[in-house]
Write a protein that holds these residues in place. Structure first.
Motif, PDB file in Angstrom:
ATOM      1  N   ILE A  22       0.835  -1.198   0.000  1.00  0.00           N
ATOM      2  CA  ILE A  22       0.000   0.000   0.000  1.00  0.00           C
ATOM      3  C   ILE A  22       0.875   1.256   0.000  1.00  0.00           C
ATOM      4  O   ILE A  22       0.614   2.219  -0.734  1.00  0.00           O
ATOM      5  CB  ILE A  22      -0.955   0.002   1.205  1.00  0.00           C
ATOM      6  N   ASP A  23       1.906   1.250   0.837  1.00  0.00           N
ATOM      7  CA  ASP A  23       2.791   2.419   0.880  1.00  0.00           C
ATOM      8  C   ASP A  23       3.416   2.673  -0.486  1.00  0.00           C
ATOM      9  O   ASP A  23       3.587   3.825  -0.888  1.00  0.00           O
ATOM     10  CB  ASP A  23       3.881   2.210   1.928  1.00  0.00           C
ATOM     11  N   PHE A  24       3.713   1.601  -1.216  1.00  0.00           N
ATOM     12  CA  PHE A  24       4.291   1.752  -2.553  1.00  0.00           C
ATOM     13  C   PHE A  24       3.324   2.466  -3.497  1.00  0.00           C
ATOM     14  O   PHE A  24       3.726   3.385  -4.222  1.00  0.00           O
ATOM     15  CB  PHE A  24       4.659   0.381  -3.114  1.00  0.00           C
ATOM     16  N   ILE A  25       2.056   2.071  -3.497  1.00  0.00           N
ATOM     17  CA  ILE A  25       1.123   2.692  -4.449  1.00  0.00           C
ATOM     18  C   ILE A  25       0.744   4.114  -4.031  1.00  0.00           C
ATOM     19  O   ILE A  25       0.170   4.864  -4.831  1.00  0.00           O
ATOM     20  CB  ILE A  25      -0.161   1.844  -4.657  1.00  0.00           C
ATOM     21  N   LEU A  26       1.069   4.490  -2.783  1.00  0.00           N
ATOM     22  CA  LEU A  26       0.776   5.843  -2.323  1.00  0.00           C
ATOM     23  C   LEU A  26       1.928   6.815  -2.562  1.00  0.00           C
ATOM     24  O   LEU A  26       1.769   8.018  -2.346  1.00  0.00           O
ATOM     25  CB  LEU A  26       0.432   5.821  -0.825  1.00  0.00           C
ATOM     26  N   LYS A  27       3.078   6.318  -2.980  1.00  0.00           N
ATOM     27  CA  LYS A  27       4.198   7.211  -3.253  1.00  0.00           C
ATOM     28  C   LYS A  27       3.872   8.102  -4.456  1.00  0.00           C
ATOM     29  O   LYS A  27       3.164   7.679  -5.380  1.00  0.00           O
ATOM     30  CB  LYS A  27       5.469   6.394  -3.507  1.00  0.00           C
ATOM     31  N   PRO A  28       4.344   9.352  -4.447  1.00  0.00           N
ATOM     32  CA  PRO A  28       3.991  10.297  -5.527  1.00  0.00           C
ATOM     33  C   PRO A  28       4.217   9.762  -6.933  1.00  0.00           C
ATOM     34  O   PRO A  28       3.363   9.943  -7.815  1.00  0.00           O
ATOM     35  CB  PRO A  28       4.884  11.505  -5.222  1.00  0.00           C
ATOM     36  N   ASP A  29       5.359   9.101  -7.169  1.00  0.00           N
ATOM     37  CA  ASP A  29       5.621   8.578  -8.522  1.00  0.00           C
ATOM     38  C   ASP A  29       4.580   7.537  -8.916  1.00  0.00           C
ATOM     39  O   ASP A  29       4.141   7.478 -10.076  1.00  0.00           O
ATOM     40  CB  ASP A  29       7.016   7.957  -8.590  1.00  0.00           C
ATOM     41  N   SER A  30       4.179   6.701  -7.943  1.00  0.00           N
ATOM     42  CA  SER A  30       3.176   5.676  -8.230  1.00  0.00           C
ATOM     43  C   SER A  30       1.823   6.309  -8.511  1.00  0.00           C
ATOM     44  O   SER A  30       1.128   5.929  -9.466  1.00  0.00           O
ATOM     45  CB  SER A  30       3.071   4.706  -7.048  1.00  0.00           C
ATOM     46  N   VAL A  31       1.430   7.257  -7.681  1.00  0.00           N
ATOM     47  CA  VAL A  31       0.138   7.932  -7.870  1.00  0.00           C
ATOM     48  C   VAL A  31       0.093   8.598  -9.233  1.00  0.00           C
ATOM     49  O   VAL A  31      -0.894   8.495  -9.974  1.00  0.00           O
ATOM     50  CB  VAL A  31      -0.105   8.961  -6.740  1.00  0.00           C
ATOM     51  N   ASN A  32       1.164   9.302  -9.592  1.00  0.00           N
ATOM     52  CA  ASN A  32       1.209   9.969 -10.899  1.00  0.00           C
ATOM     53  C   ASN A  32       1.027   8.981 -12.042  1.00  0.00           C
ATOM     54  O   ASN A  32       0.332   9.272 -13.027  1.00  0.00           O
ATOM     55  CB  ASN A  32       2.547  10.700 -11.070  1.00  0.00           C
ATOM     56  N   LYS A  33       1.627   7.806 -11.901  1.00  0.00           N
ATOM     57  CA  LYS A  33       1.575   6.811 -12.974  1.00  0.00           C
ATOM     58  C   LYS A  33       0.228   6.095 -13.018  1.00  0.00           C
ATOM     59  O   LYS A  33      -0.410   6.022 -14.073  1.00  0.00           O
ATOM     60  CB  LYS A  33       2.694   5.799 -12.784  1.00  0.00           C
ATOM     61  N   TYR A  34      -0.216   5.570 -11.876  1.00  0.00           N
ATOM     62  CA  TYR A  34      -1.380   4.678 -11.886  1.00  0.00           C
ATOM     63  C   TYR A  34      -2.701   5.431 -12.006  1.00  0.00           C
ATOM     64  O   TYR A  34      -3.612   4.960 -12.687  1.00  0.00           O
ATOM     65  CB  TYR A  34      -1.370   3.771 -10.652  1.00  0.00           C
ATOM     66  N   ILE A  35      -2.810   6.591 -11.375  1.00  0.00           N
ATOM     67  CA  ILE A  35      -4.042   7.367 -11.523  1.00  0.00           C
ATOM     68  C   ILE A  35      -4.200   7.832 -12.963  1.00  0.00           C
ATOM     69  O   ILE A  35      -5.300   7.864 -13.513  1.00  0.00           O
ATOM     70  CB  ILE A  35      -4.071   8.550 -10.541  1.00  0.00           C
ATOM     71  N   SER A  36      -3.080   8.162 -13.597  1.00  0.00           N
ATOM     72  CA  SER A  36      -3.147   8.539 -15.017  1.00  0.00           C
ATOM     73  C   SER A  36      -3.632   7.374 -15.866  1.00  0.00           C
ATOM     74  O   SER A  36      -4.423   7.553 -16.802  1.00  0.00           O
ATOM     75  CB  SER A  36      -1.761   9.004 -15.499  1.00  0.00           C
ATOM     76  N   LEU A  37      -3.154   6.161 -15.550  1.00  0.00           N
ATOM     77  CA  LEU A  37      -3.603   4.982 -16.290  1.00  0.00           C
ATOM     78  C   LEU A  37      -5.081   4.710 -16.049  1.00  0.00           C
ATOM     79  O   LEU A  37      -5.804   4.269 -16.946  1.00  0.00           O
ATOM     80  CB  LEU A  37      -2.774   3.763 -15.870  1.00  0.00           C
ATOM     81  N   MET A  38      -5.544   4.956 -14.824  1.00  0.00           N
ATOM     82  CA  MET A  38      -6.938   4.687 -14.476  1.00  0.00           C
ATOM     83  C   MET A  38      -7.881   5.724 -15.075  1.00  0.00           C
ATOM     84  O   MET A  38      -9.075   5.467 -15.223  1.00  0.00           O
ATOM     85  CB  MET A  38      -7.104   4.683 -12.953  1.00  0.00           C
ATOM     86  N   GLY A  39      -7.352   6.914 -15.402  1.00  0.00           N
ATOM     87  CA  GLY A  39      -8.213   7.965 -15.922  1.00  0.00           C
ATOM     88  C   GLY A  39      -9.254   8.378 -14.910  1.00  0.00           C
ATOM     89  O   GLY A  39     -10.416   8.584 -15.240  1.00  0.00           O
ATOM     90  N   SER A  40      -8.833   8.504 -13.658  1.00  0.00           N
ATOM     91  CA  SER A  40      -9.764   8.737 -12.566  1.00  0.00           C
ATOM     92  C   SER A  40      -9.307   9.917 -11.733  1.00  0.00           C
ATOM     93  O   SER A  40      -8.139  10.331 -11.781  1.00  0.00           O
ATOM     94  CB  SER A  40      -9.827   7.475 -11.688  1.00  0.00           C
ATOM     95  N   LEU A  41     -10.219  10.468 -10.953  1.00  0.00           N
ATOM     96  CA  LEU A  41      -9.845  11.364  -9.877  1.00  0.00           C
ATOM     97  C   LEU A  41      -9.397  10.511  -8.696  1.00  0.00           C
ATOM     98  O   LEU A  41      -9.683   9.316  -8.640  1.00  0.00           O
ATOM     99  CB  LEU A  41     -11.018  12.256  -9.479  1.00  0.00           C
ATOM    100  N   SER A  42      -8.699  11.134  -7.771  1.00  0.00           N
ATOM    101  CA  SER A  42      -8.139  10.365  -6.668  1.00  0.00           C
ATOM    102  C   SER A  42      -8.327  11.081  -5.347  1.00  0.00           C
ATOM    103  O   SER A  42      -8.441  12.315  -5.297  1.00  0.00           O
ATOM    104  CB  SER A  42      -6.641  10.117  -6.915  1.00  0.00           C
ATOM    105  N   GLY A  43      -8.332  10.286  -4.266  1.00  0.00           N
ATOM    106  CA  GLY A  43      -8.365  10.846  -2.927  1.00  0.00           C
ATOM    107  C   GLY A  43      -6.979  11.170  -2.419  1.00  0.00           C
ATOM    108  O   GLY A  43      -6.825  11.579  -1.260  1.00  0.00           O
ATOM    109  N   ILE A  44      -5.949  11.005  -3.248  1.00  0.00           N
ATOM    110  CA  ILE A  44      -4.578  11.262  -2.854  1.00  0.00           C
ATOM    111  C   ILE A  44      -4.174  12.663  -3.317  1.00  0.00           C
ATOM    112  O   ILE A  44      -4.388  13.037  -4.469  1.00  0.00           O
ATOM    113  CB  ILE A  44      -3.612  10.227  -3.469  1.00  0.00           C
ATOM    114  N   LYS A  45      -3.598  13.433  -2.401  1.00  0.00           N
ATOM    115  CA  LYS A  45      -3.177  14.792  -2.731  1.00  0.00           C
ATOM    116  C   LYS A  45      -2.171  14.782  -3.882  1.00  0.00           C
ATOM    117  O   LYS A  45      -1.289  13.927  -3.940  1.00  0.00           O
ATOM    118  CB  LYS A  45      -2.530  15.451  -1.513  1.00  0.00           C
TER     119      LYS A  45
END
Length: 382
Positions: free
Chosen positions: A330-353
């Motif tokens: 979980i900590d891995f997917i919450l890191k900024p680089d991960s959020v930038n990559k995976y949320i972009s792939l999901m095409g979604s809004l996120s609860g992560i700042k």
């Protein structure tokens, strides 16, 4: 003495050759023990596999086994896992009834200690952190934070001189005008009960008001009854939509996915959808910039954004080592680089700042502007 000296010399030779471990310390080159964890995922399989590949590359001693589920099959599987106290280490979950039920029954654990250890709470948008918390316990990581409202085709509105309504009275007058011009006001996919329930939620908010509506949806609140004039008025109004021509009389035979079609071809004006409409519109070959978004309006106050928060939770079924390893995932997917990559792939809004929003994603951009300034309510589309 000779034997002893020979033995010592042999030992010394092996030691310097690196074939004997140094006293008491083990081999400094030894690797951490391998750990395998299981993830029950509802995210797109390609995206989930990319996350796993990236995580395992950074953590070669950890194996993440993905089991792909659909909706609602994952809930059936989690009910069985809850009863048997066996199953995955990580699972997809929504906020709301499932979040509450799985936590109360012990299949979703409190993440408070891990949040403190890794500093997760500071990474969440406050409204998302609130949604992911039940009874003072963070029980779900709010990775995706979506809003639902009325999607409309701008060209249809423009053709008939319409603008976004701010009250239910204005919306009603608009619907009558659309009917008079041969346009279906609302496109509903009744095969999927959650789609029809969204519209009921909107009318309950209109006729009950937010305070009473929230009390009705709280199963622990026994101070109010669904057998009340406000609820009766809401469902009475809903029953009039088909006779008025606001909704296709065959809506019960239409799937949510197919409810987009009348909007695309200009035969319907509005659909109550989430910001995932961005992806659906693009995948159908249309430009999301041609579509607008506004909150379902109500008389006597602003409409509320129907918010949908989902992400991952931990079970604690398989012992502390695996739970700690799942928390590391979980900590891995919450890191900024991960959020930038995976949320972009999901095409979604996120609860992560700080999660990115594609500048060309018109609907996502519209909803993102409403998130910080809108009152919100959870859907009851189970």
């Amino acid at each position: 003495m000779v034997k002893k000296s020979v033995s010592f010399l042999l030992f010394a030779a092996l030691l310097f050759a690196g074939l004997v471990p140094i006293f008491g310390g083990g081999n400094a080159q030894s690797k951490a023990a391998n750990v395998s964890i299981e993830w029950w995922s509802l995210w797109d399989a390609d995206i989930a596999d990319q996350i796993i590949a990236d995580f395992q590359a950074a953590n070669p001693n950890i194996t993440v086994v993905r089991t792909q589920h659909g909706d609602p099959e994952i809930w059936d599987a989690m009910v069985v896992a809850t009863a048997t106290k066996s199953g995955p280490d990580i699972f997809f979950n929504w906020t709301g009834p499932y979040q509450k039920s799985f936590y109360q029954k012990g299949s979703a654990i409190s993440l408070n200690d891990y949040a403190k250890q890794y500093g997760w709470t500071d990474r969440f948008i406050p409204a998302a952190a609130e949604a992911g918390t039940y009874d003072g316990n963070l029980t779900l990581i709010p990775y995706q934070f979506n809003g639902m409202g009325l999607i409309y085709k701008k060209s249809v509105f423009a053709q008939y001189g319409m603008k976004e309504p701010t009250t239910y009275t204005e919306l009603s007058a608009m619907c009558d005008k659309f009917v008079a011009n041969g346009i279906l006001p609302f496109s509903i996919g009744g095969i999927d009960p959650w789609h029809a329930m969204r519209w009921a939620d909107a009318l309950l908010d209109q006729y009950c008001g937010p305070a009473l509506h929230d009390k009705l949806n709280d199963i622990d609140d026994t101070s109010v009854s669904w057998n009340c004039p406000e609820v009766i008025a809401a469902f009475t109004e809903l029953s009039k939509w088909v006779p008025r021509g606001w909704v296709d009389s065959n809506f019960a035979g239409v799937a949510e996915a197919d409810s987009y079609m009348p909007l695309y071809n200009g035969k319907a004006a509005m659909n109550l959808e989430g910001d995932w409409a961005e992806q659906n519109i693009k995948q159908a070959g249309f430009d999301s910039a041609d579509y607008g978004f506004f909150l379902f309006p109500r008389d006597g106050g602003k409409g509320r954004l129907q918010r949908v928060v989902s992400g991952v939770a931990l079970t604690g079924f398989n012992g502390k080592e695996k739970t700690d390893t799942a928390a590391k995932f979980i900590d891995f997917i919450l890191k900024p680089d991960s959020v930038n990559k995976y949320i972009s792939l999901m095409g979604s809004l996120s609860g992560i700042k700080g999660a990115p929003i594609d500048p060309s994603a018109s609907i996502l951009q519209q909803v993102s502007k409403l998130l910080p300034v809108s009152e919100m309510m959870p859907p009851t589309d189970g």
